[in-house]
Design a protein around this motif. Structure first.
Motif, mmCIF file in Angstrom:
data_model
loop_
_atom_site.group_PDB
_atom_site.id
_atom_site.type_symbol
_atom_site.label_atom_id
_atom_site.label_comp_id
_atom_site.label_asym_id
_atom_site.label_seq_id
_atom_site.Cartn_x
_atom_site.Cartn_y
_atom_site.Cartn_z
ATOM 1 N N LEU A 506 0.825 -1.214 0.000
ATOM 2 C CA LEU A 506 0.000 0.000 0.000
ATOM 3 C C LEU A 506 0.860 1.266 0.000
ATOM 4 C CD1 LEU A 506 -2.797 -1.079 2.516
ATOM 5 C CD2 LEU A 506 -2.956 -0.897 0.023
ATOM 6 N N VAL A 507 1.946 1.253 0.785
ATOM 7 C CA VAL A 507 2.814 2.431 0.819
ATOM 8 C C VAL A 507 3.380 2.724 -0.566
ATOM 9 C CG1 VAL A 507 5.028 3.297 1.668
ATOM 10 C CG2 VAL A 507 3.399 2.276 3.260
ATOM 11 N N ASN A 508 3.836 1.689 -1.267
ATOM 12 C CA ASN A 508 4.392 1.892 -2.605
ATOM 13 C C ASN A 508 3.315 2.239 -3.621
ATOM 14 O OD1 ASN A 508 7.480 1.087 -2.946
ATOM 15 N ND2 ASN A 508 6.610 -0.175 -1.299
ATOM 16 N N LEU A 509 2.152 1.618 -3.509
ATOM 17 C CA LEU A 509 1.070 1.870 -4.461
ATOM 18 C C LEU A 509 0.680 3.337 -4.493
ATOM 19 C CD1 LEU A 509 -1.123 0.714 -6.392
ATOM 20 C CD2 LEU A 509 -2.569 0.391 -4.351
ATOM 21 N N PHE A 510 0.647 3.969 -3.324
ATOM 22 C CA PHE A 510 0.139 5.341 -3.251
ATOM 23 C C PHE A 510 1.239 6.402 -3.124
ATOM 24 C CE2 PHE A 510 -3.508 2.922 -1.351
ATOM 25 C CZ PHE A 510 -4.362 3.096 -2.429
ATOM 26 N N SER A 511 2.519 5.996 -3.115
ATOM 27 C CA SER A 511 3.560 6.994 -2.887
ATOM 28 C C SER A 511 4.489 7.199 -4.076
ATOM 29 C CB SER A 511 4.402 6.604 -1.665
ATOM 30 O OG SER A 511 5.118 5.404 -1.908
ATOM 31 N N ARG A 512 4.529 6.292 -5.037
ATOM 32 C CA ARG A 512 5.467 6.424 -6.156
ATOM 33 C C ARG A 512 4.852 7.247 -7.288
ATOM 34 N NH1 ARG A 512 10.096 3.426 -5.999
ATOM 35 N NH2 ARG A 512 10.214 1.912 -4.285
ATOM 36 N N GLY A 514 4.118 8.640 -11.143
ATOM 37 C CA GLY A 514 3.975 7.980 -12.436
ATOM 38 C C GLY A 514 2.553 8.040 -12.928
ATOM 39 N N PRO A 515 2.255 7.378 -14.064
ATOM 40 C CA PRO A 515 0.888 7.363 -14.616
ATOM 41 C C PRO A 515 -0.111 6.850 -13.590
ATOM 42 C CG PRO A 515 2.452 6.446 -16.183
ATOM 43 C CD PRO A 515 3.214 6.639 -14.910
ATOM 44 N N GLU A 516 -1.235 7.552 -13.500
ATOM 45 C CA GLU A 516 -2.221 7.225 -12.467
ATOM 46 C C GLU A 516 -3.147 6.090 -12.918
ATOM 47 O OE1 GLU A 516 -4.308 10.707 -11.312
ATOM 48 O OE2 GLU A 516 -2.491 11.805 -10.696
ATOM 49 N N LEU A 517 -3.514 5.240 -11.936
ATOM 50 C CA LEU A 517 -4.487 4.174 -12.171
ATOM 51 C C LEU A 517 -5.857 4.507 -11.603
ATOM 52 C CD1 LEU A 517 -2.287 1.067 -11.247
ATOM 53 C CD2 LEU A 517 -2.949 1.816 -13.535
ATOM 54 N N GLY A 518 -5.911 5.348 -10.608
ATOM 55 C CA GLY A 518 -7.161 5.711 -9.949
ATOM 56 C C GLY A 518 -6.865 6.315 -8.597
ATOM 57 N N GLY A 519 -7.883 6.856 -7.973
ATOM 58 C CA GLY A 519 -7.655 7.491 -6.690
ATOM 59 C C GLY A 519 -8.824 7.357 -5.749
ATOM 60 N N GLY A 529 3.819 2.427 -8.819
ATOM 61 C CA GLY A 529 3.499 2.038 -7.455
ATOM 62 C C GLY A 529 2.967 0.627 -7.380
ATOM 63 N N LEU A 530 2.103 0.255 -8.352
ATOM 64 C CA LEU A 530 1.559 -1.100 -8.387
ATOM 65 C C LEU A 530 2.667 -2.122 -8.625
ATOM 66 C CD1 LEU A 530 -0.872 -3.024 -8.423
ATOM 67 C CD2 LEU A 530 -1.072 -2.580 -10.882
ATOM 68 N N ALA A 531 3.548 -1.833 -9.605
ATOM 69 C CA ALA A 531 4.616 -2.777 -9.935
ATOM 70 C C ALA A 531 5.583 -2.954 -8.765
ATOM 71 C CB ALA A 531 5.359 -2.292 -11.177
ATOM 72 N N TRP A 532 6.041 -1.823 -8.204
ATOM 73 C CA TRP A 532 6.966 -1.895 -7.077
ATOM 74 C C TRP A 532 6.292 -2.483 -5.840
ATOM 75 C CZ3 TRP A 532 12.092 -1.360 -6.534
ATOM 76 C CH2 TRP A 532 12.808 -0.815 -7.607
ATOM 77 N N GLY A 533 5.052 -2.121 -5.593
ATOM 78 C CA GLY A 533 4.347 -2.649 -4.428
ATOM 79 C C GLY A 533 4.216 -4.155 -4.471
ATOM 80 N N LEU A 534 3.834 -4.690 -5.657
ATOM 81 C CA LEU A 534 3.710 -6.145 -5.792
ATOM 82 C C LEU A 534 5.064 -6.824 -5.626
ATOM 83 C CD1 LEU A 534 1.203 -6.422 -8.787
ATOM 84 C CD2 LEU A 534 0.774 -7.045 -6.398
ATOM 85 N N ALA A 535 6.114 -6.246 -6.228
ATOM 86 C CA ALA A 535 7.434 -6.863 -6.157
ATOM 87 C C ALA A 535 7.969 -6.893 -4.727
ATOM 88 C CB ALA A 535 8.403 -6.107 -7.075
ATOM 89 N N LEU A 536 7.853 -5.756 -4.020
ATOM 90 C CA LEU A 536 8.390 -5.688 -2.662
ATOM 91 C C LEU A 536 7.545 -6.491 -1.673
ATOM 92 C CD1 LEU A 536 9.501 -1.949 -2.538
ATOM 93 C CD2 LEU A 536 10.885 -3.978 -2.988
ATOM 94 N N ALA A 537 6.226 -6.536 -1.902
ATOM 95 C CA ALA A 537 5.375 -7.369 -1.042
ATOM 96 C C ALA A 537 5.711 -8.843 -1.231
ATOM 97 C CB ALA A 537 3.906 -7.103 -1.351
ATOM 98 N N ALA A 538 5.926 -9.254 -2.488
ATOM 99 C CA ALA A 538 6.301 -10.648 -2.749
ATOM 100 C C ALA A 538 7.641 -10.975 -2.092
ATOM 101 C CB ALA A 538 6.377 -10.892 -4.257
#
Length: 681
Positions: A506-512, A514-519, A529-538
């Motif tokens: 969640l921290v990465n999803l909303f803090s990085r 780049g192109p927006e997905l939604g708010g 944020g989505l890419a980094w969040g998934l990678a770091l969570a994994a």
């Protein structure tokens, strides 16, 4: 002939304030000296001086001398004194260092450098002498209070010390267990046995146990003891429950089954039964803090360990939590704690903490109040103060259920009794092992640690989502298949890791940027944020899964022996690893207890997200305090067992085997496959 142990003009001060002031005592060879006095008078402090914990392990300014056989040993650390001294702490659980009874008894002999072939027979002999042969293969944290006390006493005596220090050895025991331990002490102390110094709040308890000291040293000034015996006035039934199939945890055995509890307003009911009969479990079930039990705002519970319930930074704030300051101050006055209003609760003595825990729950207005051993560790004046407080709460119309081993207290105070029967320890089925025998359990702990550590470091250098997630899946699957630990328990172990992974996502999803997905309001999700969040969570999940492979398949003692015998880690560093490992084992249970205790304290005070966050932070601080205390207790117990003496024997060294070769080959193959996938991607 010089005294076996002599303390000359001993003064101990904290922050310039004397805790023990100019005390001298001596015990002759084979003699027994009793040390008595009210709570907070410095009895345990004086024992810590005799054992070398002050000034070597605990804070405090020390004046005076400690002599053994006429030789000044004031500057000798506890591990050096272990050659002639045995120390039995007040809480037997804090005296036990290792996971299994047999290893616990062998530890002092290993530290003394006894030949390996002699250790097993000595362990069997002391176990037979103290009647604990049936406990040798049990886990130390699955023993009842009486069993823990006998095991701790055996570990204290196995090295044939010249002097033993006993800090309230009977106080945590039911009458039958206390009689058994007292009989052991009468047989082991005096005559040809070791000299002893025994701490006891109430000297008449020693007389009742048949322990007749050569001398009694009294510290402090006893408070006034005033008791009034008056019956309750039974009112309406405020609690009526049938408890069936009650477990301490979801996977544990049934502890309470088919017990009916009926409580009336304006009465005190005594809950009696031997150690291990389930009194604490019954209270926790009624308070709704166990699996399958419903919580209710009507019930308040004073837990057995006071520090688990503390929420505030001062004694007055603790007593006033959920109540008015005036009520908190008045209750502190009643139990003799008014002078400590500005102190931190964690700095009080054990007896003072226990009185405060009763006051803090009594200040709230729960119609039903459950008390777990509220007078343990108190002197006569402290018992009388708590007894008077309980009577006043009863007269207010509260229904009180009091778990106690003090049959005299129950006789004076109880309007009704509820007795639990205890199963004989020898007939009780052995509890499930935390580390079952398995392929992974028999692999070298050093090899497993290096594999897990190396893989975890390697994961820090990649952000590939699917290969990293595959590591987590493989690690999680390996535990049930190769360590014989259920998938449910494996996933439960990873729950805190899962929360941390979610937070990372969640921290990465909303803090990085780049192109927006939604708010959602001020929170805006982005593609990076989505890419980094998934990678770091994994990555977080994968490291947690690897940790589960090691922790759930490795016994703490085997890990220490492997570190010492295979990796040549110095013994002190190896046992530092043990301390950390034991804390990893203990802290989940401590966390559940602290969260339950804080939830009970906060009932009826409102909820919401902010209240939850504040409660979580308080619990986290409480866990930190408990972890520090447990770590200190473990370090002190290891030194008291002689850790640090050389040369040292390893009774059961860990040796390399064919499983280690298979494990190494498997790790190399899996690691190579994952690296190939990452490079190909």
């Amino acid at each position: 002939m010089p005294d076996a142990l002599c303390l000359e003009d001993v003064t101990v001060a904290h922050d310039g304030q004397p805790v023990v002031d100019d005390v001298s005592l001596g015990v002759r060879p084979g003699g027994l000296v009793a040390l008595t006095g009210p709570s907070g008078s410095g009895k345990s402090t004086l024992l810590a001086v005799a054992g070398g914990l002050i000034p070597h392990g605990r804070a405090g300014e020390l004046w005076g001398r400690v002599c053994h056989g006429g030789v000044d040993v004031t500057l000798d650390p506890p591990w050096a004194r272990a050659a002639w001294l045995g120390f039995l702490a007040q809480d037997p659980a804090s005296s036990l260092c290792l996971t299994h009874v047999r290893d616990e008894l062998a530890l002092p002999l290993e530290n003394a450098g006894l030949p390996r072939d002699d250790i097993g027979p000595r362990v069997e002999a002391i176990a037979a002498r103290l009647g604990i042969t049936h406990l040798l293969d049990r886990r130390t944290n699955q023993l009842s209070g009486g069993e823990q006390q006998r095991v701790a006493l055996a570990a204290t005596l196995i090295g044939d010390p010249e002097v033993v220090l006993l800090d309230e050895p009977l106080s945590m025991l039911d009458p039958d267990a206390a009689a058994d331990v007292a009989a052991l002490l009468r047989r082991e102390l005096g005559g040809e046995g070791p000299a002893g110094i025994i701490v006891e709040h109430r000297s008449h308890e020693l007389e009742r146990a048949g322990l007749v000291p050569d001398a009694v040293v009294r510290l402090g000034t006893p408070g006034p003891v005033e008791r009034e015996e008056s019956p309750g006035c039974p009112g309406a039934v405020v609690l009526d429950r049938e408890l069936t199939g009650v477990r301490r945890d979801a996977e544990g055995p049934v502890v309470i089954d088919g017990v009916r509890v009926t409580l009336r307003a304006g009465t005190v009911t005594a809950l009696l039964g031997p150690n291990g009969s389930g009194k604490s479990t019954l209270l926790m079930a009624l308070a709704g803090v166990l699996p399958g039990q419903e919580p209710t705002d009507a019930v308040g519970l004073v837990f057995q360990r006071p520090e688990n319930q503390f929420l505030a930074s001062t004694v007055l704030a603790e007593a006033s939590f959920g109540a008015s300051v005036e009520r908190g101050r008045a209750l502190l006055e009643r139990v003799g704690l008014a002078d400590f209003a500005d102190r931190n609760p964690h700095t009080l003595s054990l007896g003072q903490q226990r009185r405060l825990s009763v006051v803090a729950m009594a200040a709230q207005d729960h119609p039903v109040l459950l008390l777990d051993e509220p007078t343990f560790g108190l002197d006569d004046a402290g018992v009388a103060a708590v007894e008077s407080l309980i009577r006043s709460l009863r007269d207010e119309g509260r229904a009180i259920l009091l778990a106690t081993h003090d049959v005299a207290l129950a006789a004076r105070l109880a309007d009704a009794r509820l007795e639990l029967s205890g199963q004989d320890a020898a007939e009780r089925p052995a509890p499930r092992e935390k580390v079952p025998d398995s392929f992974l359990a028999r692999c070298s702990p050093v090899l497993k640690f290096l594999a897990v550590f190396g893989a975890s470091v390697g994961l820090l250098f990649t952000t590939a989502f699917w290969p990293v997630l595959a590591v987590w899946a493989l690690a999680t699957a390996a535990v049930p298949l190769l360590a014989r630990v259920s998938l449910r328990r494996t996933l439960r172990f990873q729950i805190p890791i899962g929360w941390f992974a979610l937070s990372t996502f969640l921290v990465n999803l909303f803090s990085r940027p780049g192109p927006e997905l939604g708010g959602w309001g001020i929170f805006v999700a982005t593609e990076p944020g989505l890419a980094w969040g998934l990678a770091l969570a994994a990555r977080t999940l994968a490291i947690g899964g690897l940790a589960a492979v090691f922790v759930l398949s490795t016994d703490a003692v085997r890990f220490v022996n492997a570190a010492h015998s295979q990796a040549r880690v110095p013994v002190r560093y190896a046992y530092a690893l043990l301390a950390g490992y034991r804390l990893l084992e203990l802290l989940p249970d401590e966390w559940r207890t602290i969260r339950a205790a804080h939830a009970v304290r906060s009932r009826g005070l409102g909820g919401g997200r902010r209240a939850w966050l504040v409660g979580f932070a308080r619990s986290a601080f409480g866990l930190m305090v408990v972890a520090l205390r447990r770590g200190q207790q473990l370090a002190e117990a290891l030194e008291a067992r002689g850790l640090g003496r050389t040369p040292r024997t390893i009774w059961r060294p860990v040796r390399w085997g064919w499983r280690d070769a298979v494990f190494t080959g498997g790790v190399v193959l899996v690691a190579g496959a994952i690296v190939a996938v990452v490079l190909a991607g």
